[in-house]
Scaffold this active site. Structure first.
Site, PDB file in Angstrom:
ATOM      1  N   SER A  38      36.542  37.139  38.430  1.00 26.26           N
ATOM      2  CA  SER A  38      37.811  37.664  38.910  1.00 26.26           C
ATOM      3  C   SER A  38      38.238  38.790  37.968  1.00 26.26           C
ATOM      4  O   SER A  38      38.355  38.590  36.764  1.00 26.26           O
ATOM      5  CB  SER A  38      38.859  36.539  38.911  1.00 26.26           C
ATOM      6  OG  SER A  38      40.123  37.027  39.290  1.00 26.26           O
ATOM      7  N   LYS A  50      35.742  39.526  42.503  1.00 25.73           N
ATOM      8  CA  LYS A  50      37.073  39.457  43.120  1.00 25.73           C
ATOM      9  C   LYS A  50      37.971  40.443  42.391  1.00 25.73           C
ATOM     10  O   LYS A  50      38.062  40.418  41.164  1.00 25.73           O
ATOM     11  CB  LYS A  50      37.605  38.028  43.007  1.00 25.73           C
ATOM     12  CG  LYS A  50      39.079  37.859  43.307  1.00 25.73           C
ATOM     13  CD  LYS A  50      39.404  36.382  43.474  1.00 25.73           C
ATOM     14  CE  LYS A  50      40.623  35.974  42.667  1.00 25.73           C
ATOM     15  NZ  LYS A  50      40.940  34.545  42.833  1.00 25.73           N
ATOM     16  N   LYS A  94      41.772  41.863  41.768  1.00 27.91           N
ATOM     17  CA  LYS A  94      43.206  41.635  41.942  1.00 27.91           C
ATOM     18  C   LYS A  94      43.809  42.904  42.509  1.00 27.91           C
ATOM     19  O   LYS A  94      43.493  44.018  42.039  1.00 27.91           O
ATOM     20  CB  LYS A  94      43.846  41.319  40.577  1.00 27.91           C
ATOM     21  CG  LYS A  94      43.424  39.975  40.006  1.00 27.91           C
ATOM     22  CD  LYS A  94      44.009  38.829  40.816  1.00 27.91           C
ATOM     23  CE  LYS A  94      43.760  37.493  40.128  1.00 27.91           C
ATOM     24  NZ  LYS A  94      44.292  36.365  40.926  1.00 27.91           N
ATOM     25  N   ASP A 119      42.414  39.563  45.876  1.00 25.05           N
ATOM     26  CA  ASP A 119      43.459  38.542  45.714  1.00 25.05           C
ATOM     27  C   ASP A 119      44.770  39.249  45.392  1.00 25.05           C
ATOM     28  O   ASP A 119      44.875  39.954  44.386  1.00 25.05           O
ATOM     29  CB  ASP A 119      43.074  37.585  44.576  1.00 25.05           C
ATOM     30  CG  ASP A 119      44.050  36.417  44.420  1.00 25.05           C
ATOM     31  OD1 ASP A 119      45.062  36.366  45.147  1.00 25.05           O
ATOM     32  OD2 ASP A 119      43.790  35.555  43.553  1.00 25.05           O
ATOM     33  N   GLU A 172      42.656  37.094  49.756  1.00 25.33           N
ATOM     34  CA  GLU A 172      43.298  35.879  49.239  1.00 25.33           C
ATOM     35  C   GLU A 172      44.797  36.076  49.066  1.00 25.33           C
ATOM     36  O   GLU A 172      45.240  37.061  48.459  1.00 25.33           O
ATOM     37  CB  GLU A 172      42.632  35.538  47.893  1.00 25.33           C
ATOM     38  CG  GLU A 172      43.118  34.264  47.236  1.00 25.33           C
ATOM     39  CD  GLU A 172      42.319  33.940  45.977  1.00 25.33           C
ATOM     40  OE1 GLU A 172      41.203  34.489  45.796  1.00 25.33           O
ATOM     41  OE2 GLU A 172      42.806  33.140  45.158  1.00 25.33           O
ATOM     42  N   ASP A 179      45.580  30.398  48.739  1.00 30.66           N
ATOM     43  CA  ASP A 179      45.536  29.810  47.403  1.00 30.66           C
ATOM     44  C   ASP A 179      46.898  29.140  47.179  1.00 30.66           C
ATOM     45  O   ASP A 179      47.085  27.949  47.478  1.00 30.66           O
ATOM     46  CB  ASP A 179      45.219  30.923  46.385  1.00 30.66           C
ATOM     47  CG  ASP A 179      45.289  30.494  44.924  1.00 30.66           C
ATOM     48  OD1 ASP A 179      45.652  29.342  44.650  1.00 30.66           O
ATOM     49  OD2 ASP A 179      44.985  31.324  44.031  1.00 30.66           O
ATOM     50  N   LYS A 231      41.885  24.559  44.007  1.00 33.28           N
ATOM     51  CA  LYS A 231      42.052  24.415  42.555  1.00 33.28           C
ATOM     52  C   LYS A 231      42.620  23.020  42.345  1.00 33.28           C
ATOM     53  O   LYS A 231      43.713  22.727  42.860  1.00 33.28           O
ATOM     54  CB  LYS A 231      43.063  25.430  42.014  1.00 33.28           C
ATOM     55  CG  LYS A 231      42.631  26.888  42.101  1.00 33.28           C
ATOM     56  CD  LYS A 231      43.770  27.801  41.660  1.00 33.28           C
ATOM     57  CE  LYS A 231      43.370  29.267  41.728  1.00 33.28           C
ATOM     58  NZ  LYS A 231      44.536  30.160  41.536  1.00 33.28           N
ATOM     59  N   GLY A 241      39.965  29.401  40.075  1.00 28.88           N
ATOM     60  CA  GLY A 241      39.982  29.240  38.623  1.00 28.88           C
ATOM     61  C   GLY A 241      41.351  29.561  38.064  1.00 28.88           C
ATOM     62  O   GLY A 241      42.116  30.318  38.666  1.00 28.88           O
TER      63      GLY A 241
HETATM   64  C1  NPQ Z   1      44.190  33.132  41.248  1.00 30.53           C
HETATM   65  N1  NPQ Z   1      43.031  32.963  39.038  1.00 30.53           N
HETATM   66  O1  NPQ Z   1      43.191  32.924  41.892  1.00 30.53           O
HETATM   67  C2  NPQ Z   1      44.271  32.828  39.763  1.00 30.53           C
HETATM   68  C3  NPQ Z   1      45.400  33.505  39.152  1.00 30.53           C
HETATM   69  C4  NPQ Z   1      45.723  33.110  37.771  1.00 30.53           C
HETATM   70  C5  NPQ Z   1      40.920  33.648  38.130  1.00 30.53           C
HETATM   71  O2  NPQ Z   1      42.164  34.967  39.573  1.00 30.53           O
HETATM   72  C6  NPQ Z   1      47.834  31.501  33.581  1.00 30.53           C
HETATM   73  C7  NPQ Z   1      48.573  30.988  34.604  1.00 30.53           C
HETATM   74  C8  NPQ Z   1      46.746  32.250  33.849  1.00 30.53           C
HETATM   75  C9  NPQ Z   1      48.225  31.252  35.908  1.00 30.53           C
HETATM   76  C10 NPQ Z   1      45.308  33.303  35.455  1.00 30.53           C
HETATM   77  C11 NPQ Z   1      42.095  33.923  38.990  1.00 30.53           C
HETATM   78  C12 NPQ Z   1      46.392  32.522  35.152  1.00 30.53           C
HETATM   79  C13 NPQ Z   1      47.136  32.023  36.190  1.00 30.53           C
HETATM   80  C14 NPQ Z   1      45.005  33.594  36.751  1.00 30.53           C
HETATM   81  C15 NPQ Z   1      46.785  32.309  37.499  1.00 30.53           C
HETATM   82  O3  NPQ Z   1      45.195  33.512  41.830  1.00 30.53           O
HETATM   83 MG    MG Z   2      44.390  33.392  43.839  1.00 30.11          MG
END
Ligand code: NPQ
Ligand code: MG
Length: 385
Positions: A140, A166, A168, A193, A218, A243, A267, A295
């Site tokens: 990601s 992925k 953001k 995402d 996402e 998500d 998750k 994750g």
């Molecule tokens: C997601 N993760 O899918 C999350 C977002 C995310 C790997 O994109 C601290 C608290 C750190 C919340 C890191 C990925 C975080 C968090 C990522 C949420 O949306």
């Molecule tokens: Mg997400």
């Protein structure tokens, strides 16, 4: 182990803070350190490990390390400490009347899954019903300071061996940058995402993304929305993946019935644990809807459990489960997680989560610790340092 039940004798909570190798930026916030709560449980001479993924600020979910600590210490641990438990589902049923707080529940439940799997002498993956010893993973990629930096970062991860990326996205950092990555890598499995950064007024953005051959889009809309996502999905060929909006097996059932998504990101922390994760997996499998493992920048403890979960048969898309080095210079577990040459990660085969916790490293990153024990007295001894 002939006795099918086990008495839970001690639970330890640790608030840990780990530096990330690079800041992680989403549509709404930036993380430079990762805080979480590591949960250790003891019973019948066996130790189990869990990780609560709530973070310091409520940007992704309403829970924080402070609320999760409170719910664990004052409600969840008292409901199971000193009790004879028949398994993780038995524990989960004892805190069903605690509304919400899925991350707090999942952290303790994960430790109990590890405890029971170790007591049975089997890998967590086997205990959960996993069918694979390697799982496909991806990386990601956060919002970057420039398009040039993004292209460099993506190229670096591809050189590391990642085979699914992925990105953001957020308003102002979407169609142009995704198109540029697509042009640079025409055959790369790619997904985006938005972490809830858009509304239905942004339909043109999603219609443009729809032409970029993405695996999925996402959580484009509200973090608690199911209705608007169903409207948006009707206009798109690309599957929407939810998500934030899926907090339980019921939410998954409602989303599929409404047509809010065609893929679900699971998750364990977000849905209240591995038991609920498996229930969502089973429900989606019965409807031929693919799932994948999300994750939360977990330490090796939470990541080990995610790998075990992702070994179930309906995890059909690569997970946000990257190597230890993508997140932390030094992980909490040994051996660290590494990427295989084929873009997969190996599911640990030892008992329970199948990795050893480095206790010296754990001590270094602990900023608060509390022990809940049945030993000191008939009641619960609560020690803090
Ligand atoms: C997601 N993760 O899918 C999350 C977002 C995310 C790997 O994109 C601290 C608290 C750190 C919340 C890191 C990925 C975080 C968090 C990522 C949420 O949306
Ligand atoms: Mg997400």
């Amino acid at each position: 182990m002939s006795d099918p039940s086990m008495r839970l004798e001690q639970v330890e909570l640790r608030h840990v803070r780990m530096s990330l190798v690079a800041p992680f930026e989403t549509s709404g916030w930036v993380e430079t350190d990762r805080d979480c709560i590591i949960v250790t449980v003891h019973g019948d001479g066996v130790t189990g490990w869990g990780e609560c993924v709530a973070s310091v600020e409520p940007w992704y979910a309403y829970e924080t390390t402070t609320t999760a600590w409170h719910i664990l210490a004052d409600f969840l641990i008292p409901a199971v400490l000193g009790e004879k438990l028949t398994g993780p589902a038995d524990a989960a049923s004892r805190w069903r009347r605690v509304r919400g707080h899925p991350m707090a529940k999942a952290g303790l439940e994960m430790a109990l899954w590890d405890l029971f799997a170790r007591a049975h002498g089997v890998p967590l993956a086997t205990f959960l019903g996993g069918v694979r010893d390697r799982v496909q993973v991806g990386v990601s990629v956060g919002v970057q300071p420039s398009l040039h930096a993004l292209l460099e970062t993506v190229a670096g991860y591809l050189a590391d061996g990642y085979r699914r990326v992925k990105l953001k996205i957020k308003p102002g950092w979407d169609v142009d940058v995704v198109r540029a990555v697509r042009r640079a890598h025409p055959d790369l499995p790619l997904q985006v995402d938005a972490n809830s950064a858009y509304t239905l007024d942004d339909l043109p953005v999603f219609q443009a993304l729809d032409d970029l051959d993405l695996l999925l889009i996402e959580q484009p809309l509200g973090h608690d929305d199911l209705y608007d996502h169903a409207q948006l999905q009707r206009h798109l060929r690309t599957p929407i993946c939810l998500d934030e909006s899926i907090l339980s097996p019921d939410h998954a059932r409602w989303a599929l019935a409404l047509g809010s998504c065609r893929v679900i990101n699971i998750k364990p922390g977000r849905v209240g644990g591995l038991g609920a994760s498996r229930a969502i997996h089973d429900l989606c499998q019965a409807r031929d809807v693919p799932v994948w493992c999300g994750g939360m920048l977990e330490t090796g403890i939470g990541r080990a459990a995610n790998l075990a979960l992702a070994s179930l048969p309906n995890f059909r898309l690569p997970g946000d489960i990257s190597a230890s080095a993508r997140y932390y210079a030094r992980d909490l577990v040994e051996p660290p997680f590494v990427l295989n040459d084929d873009g997969t990660m190996t599911v640990p085969q030892g008992p329970g989560i199948g990795v050893e916790v480095n206790l010296r490293r754990l001590e270094e990153v602990t900023i608060r610790r509390e022990v809940h024990s049945t030993r000191a007295s008939q009641g619960c001894f609560r020690g803090t340092r």
